[in-house]
Design an enzyme around this catalytic site. Sequence first.
Site, PDB file in Angstrom:
ATOM      1  N   GLU A   1     -38.050 -93.715 -43.511  1.00 29.82           N
ATOM      2  CA  GLU A   1     -37.685 -93.392 -44.971  1.00 29.82           C
ATOM      3  C   GLU A   1     -37.170 -91.994 -45.411  1.00 29.82           C
ATOM      4  O   GLU A   1     -36.395 -91.802 -46.205  1.00 29.82           O
ATOM      5  CB  GLU A   1     -39.035 -93.780 -45.730  1.00 29.82           C
ATOM      6  CG  GLU A   1     -39.561 -95.290 -45.948  1.00 29.82           C
ATOM      7  CD  GLU A   1     -40.118 -95.781 -44.837  1.00 29.82           C
ATOM      8  OE1 GLU A   1     -40.369 -95.271 -43.634  1.00 29.82           O
ATOM      9  OE2 GLU A   1     -40.615 -96.811 -45.329  1.00 29.82           O
TER      10      GLU A   1
ATOM     11  N   GLY B   1     -40.627-100.660 -44.369  1.00 27.66           N
ATOM     12  CA  GLY B   1     -41.442-101.852 -45.186  1.00 27.66           C
ATOM     13  C   GLY B   1     -41.709-102.682 -44.150  1.00 27.66           C
ATOM     14  O   GLY B   1     -42.700-103.644 -44.224  1.00 27.66           O
TER      15      GLY B   1
HETATM   16  N1  COA Z   1     -31.904-102.852 -46.748  1.00 24.52           N
HETATM   17  C1  COA Z   1     -30.827-103.770 -47.336  1.00 24.52           C
HETATM   18  N2  COA Z   1     -30.075-104.304 -46.136  1.00 24.52           N
HETATM   19  C2  COA Z   1     -30.134-103.862 -45.134  1.00 24.52           C
HETATM   20  C3  COA Z   1     -31.294-103.384 -44.643  1.00 24.52           C
HETATM   21  C4  COA Z   1     -32.302-102.829 -45.593  1.00 24.52           C
HETATM   22  N3  COA Z   1     -33.137-102.120 -45.204  1.00 24.52           N
HETATM   23  N4  COA Z   1     -31.361-103.216 -43.215  1.00 24.52           N
HETATM   24  C5  COA Z   1     -30.154-103.833 -42.751  1.00 24.52           C
HETATM   25  N5  COA Z   1     -29.645-104.123 -43.824  1.00 24.52           N
HETATM   26  C6  COA Z   1     -28.293-105.172 -43.951  1.00 24.52           C
HETATM   27  C7  COA Z   1     -27.005-104.226 -43.682  1.00 24.52           C
HETATM   28  O1  COA Z   1     -26.471-103.623 -44.820  1.00 24.52           O
HETATM   29  C8  COA Z   1     -26.065-105.095 -43.225  1.00 24.52           C
HETATM   30  O2  COA Z   1     -25.697-106.006 -44.340  1.00 24.52           O
HETATM   31  P1  COA Z   1     -23.856-106.340 -44.463  1.00 24.52           P
HETATM   32  O3  COA Z   1     -23.512-106.836 -43.311  1.00 24.52           O
HETATM   33  O4  COA Z   1     -23.878-107.063 -46.022  1.00 24.52           O
HETATM   34  O5  COA Z   1     -23.374-104.864 -44.606  1.00 24.52           O
HETATM   35  C9  COA Z   1     -26.985-106.335 -42.421  1.00 24.52           C
HETATM   36  O6  COA Z   1     -28.331-105.930 -43.002  1.00 24.52           O
HETATM   37  C10 COA Z   1     -26.819-105.897 -40.735  1.00 24.52           C
HETATM   38  O7  COA Z   1     -27.285-104.560 -40.768  1.00 24.52           O
HETATM   39  P2  COA Z   1     -26.330-103.559 -39.828  1.00 24.52           P
HETATM   40  O8  COA Z   1     -26.715-102.164 -40.360  1.00 24.52           O
HETATM   41  O9  COA Z   1     -24.915-103.813 -40.029  1.00 24.52           O
HETATM   42  O10 COA Z   1     -26.869-103.911 -38.296  1.00 24.52           O
HETATM   43  P3  COA Z   1     -26.783-102.729 -37.145  1.00 24.52           P
HETATM   44  O11 COA Z   1     -27.267-103.745 -36.128  1.00 24.52           O
HETATM   45  O12 COA Z   1     -25.675-101.896 -37.034  1.00 24.52           O
HETATM   46  O13 COA Z   1     -28.089-101.712 -37.415  1.00 24.52           O
HETATM   47  C11 COA Z   1     -30.181-101.354 -38.190  1.00 24.52           C
HETATM   48  C12 COA Z   1     -29.364-102.357 -37.606  1.00 24.52           C
HETATM   49  C13 COA Z   1     -31.779-101.660 -38.378  1.00 24.52           C
HETATM   50  C14 COA Z   1     -30.359-100.045 -37.009  1.00 24.52           C
HETATM   51  C15 COA Z   1     -29.619-100.862 -39.592  1.00 24.52           C
HETATM   52  O14 COA Z   1     -29.562-101.930 -40.286  1.00 24.52           O
HETATM   53  C16 COA Z   1     -30.480 -99.702 -40.522  1.00 24.52           C
HETATM   54  O15 COA Z   1     -30.834 -98.734 -40.219  1.00 24.52           O
HETATM   55  N6  COA Z   1     -31.130-100.617 -41.627  1.00 24.52           N
HETATM   56  C17 COA Z   1     -31.937 -99.757 -42.409  1.00 24.52           C
HETATM   57  C18 COA Z   1     -33.337 -99.384 -41.904  1.00 24.52           C
HETATM   58  C19 COA Z   1     -33.982 -98.643 -42.792  1.00 24.52           C
HETATM   59  O16 COA Z   1     -33.894 -97.462 -43.299  1.00 24.52           O
HETATM   60  N7  COA Z   1     -35.153 -99.134 -43.475  1.00 24.52           N
HETATM   61  C20 COA Z   1     -36.282 -98.550 -44.179  1.00 24.52           C
HETATM   62  C21 COA Z   1     -35.753 -98.909 -45.707  1.00 24.52           C
HETATM   63  S1  COA Z   1     -36.932 -98.142 -46.923  1.00 24.52           S
END
Ligand code: COA
Length: 260
Positions: free
Chosen positions: A135, A112
């Site tokens: 996604e 998003g």
């Molecule tokens: N929705 C909800 N929470 C999210 C999020 C999302 N799309 N992306 C990140 N967060 C949250 C994590 O759950 C984490 O929360 P917490 O500390 O309470 O556990 C926090 O943000 C930090 O993210 P984290 O994953 O620990 O950081 P990272 O540096 O290890 O990884 C990313 C960064 C962006 C690679 C990873 O967060 C990720 O893959 N996010 C989802 C991306 C995604 O699939 N987006 C499409 C959604 S449809």
Amino acid sequence: MDYNNIIVEIGEGILQITIDRPSKLNALNKETIAELHEAFADAKEDEEAKVVILTGSGEKAFVAGADISEFSDYSPEEGKQLAAEGQQKLFDYVANFPKPVIAAINGFALGGGLELALAAHFRIASDNAKMGLPEVSLGVIPGYGGTQRLPQIVGKGRAMEMIMTAGMIDANQALQYNLVNHVTEQPELLNFAENLAEKIMKNSLVAISSAIKAINANFEAGVNGFETEIEEFGRCFGTEDFEEGTSAFLKKRKADFPGK
Ligand code: COA
């Protein structure tokens, strides 16, 4: 206006909207989407706001996607509703916004988040930015316009590959794909966006609104964009900005557009 998840600041015609949920990498929950809608709706009416810059807080993320925790237990009907509401309230609203919207991508723009940047009129990115539509790795597809706008911007094959692999591309690859227009060093990103906004604001914002409509018409199913262009071209002739722009040129002076 007080918001919980965004910061809205205005200065010299530039309205900066910063998505500010850093502990969740600025993920878009329902409340954030509603706040963004409200901020854009206010900006539409606010005569002081000429150009909008949309960015994320911190150095790590623009927006890391829709908030996964909110929809993990949704039914098919609820999923459909989520996409329909989000598209109508925010993503289409931004894409059709009558004032220029620049996305300044300052870090992760995923799911998003990338779809929000795709809805903006154009994008610039800092050199640490990473973009993708992951996604399908969650068992779902992009639902906020990504399957439509990504291929419009980068081409069908590249969009297919990005969506199927769920991978991320870096800022330089995004530049090569025409997904972003410019890449800057991280600390320079907002200055760069502001300079672009200043260049834009020297022109007729009324004419720019018409140009946004005409350009968008090219991507609307069943709409003849050439006809929209003719309509909007004609409309410009009735504006004070047109009178000012043409007479300033003929009198060899700088135009000072009234914005009407
Ligand atoms: N929705 C909800 N929470 C999210 C999020 C999302 N799309 N992306 C990140 N967060 C949250 C994590 O759950 C984490 O929360 P917490 O500390 O309470 O556990 C926090 O943000 C930090 O993210 P984290 O994953 O620990 O950081 P990272 O540096 O290890 O990884 C990313 C960064 C962006 C690679 C990873 O967060 C990720 O893959 N996010 C989802 C991306 C995604 O699939 N987006 C499409 C959604 S449809």
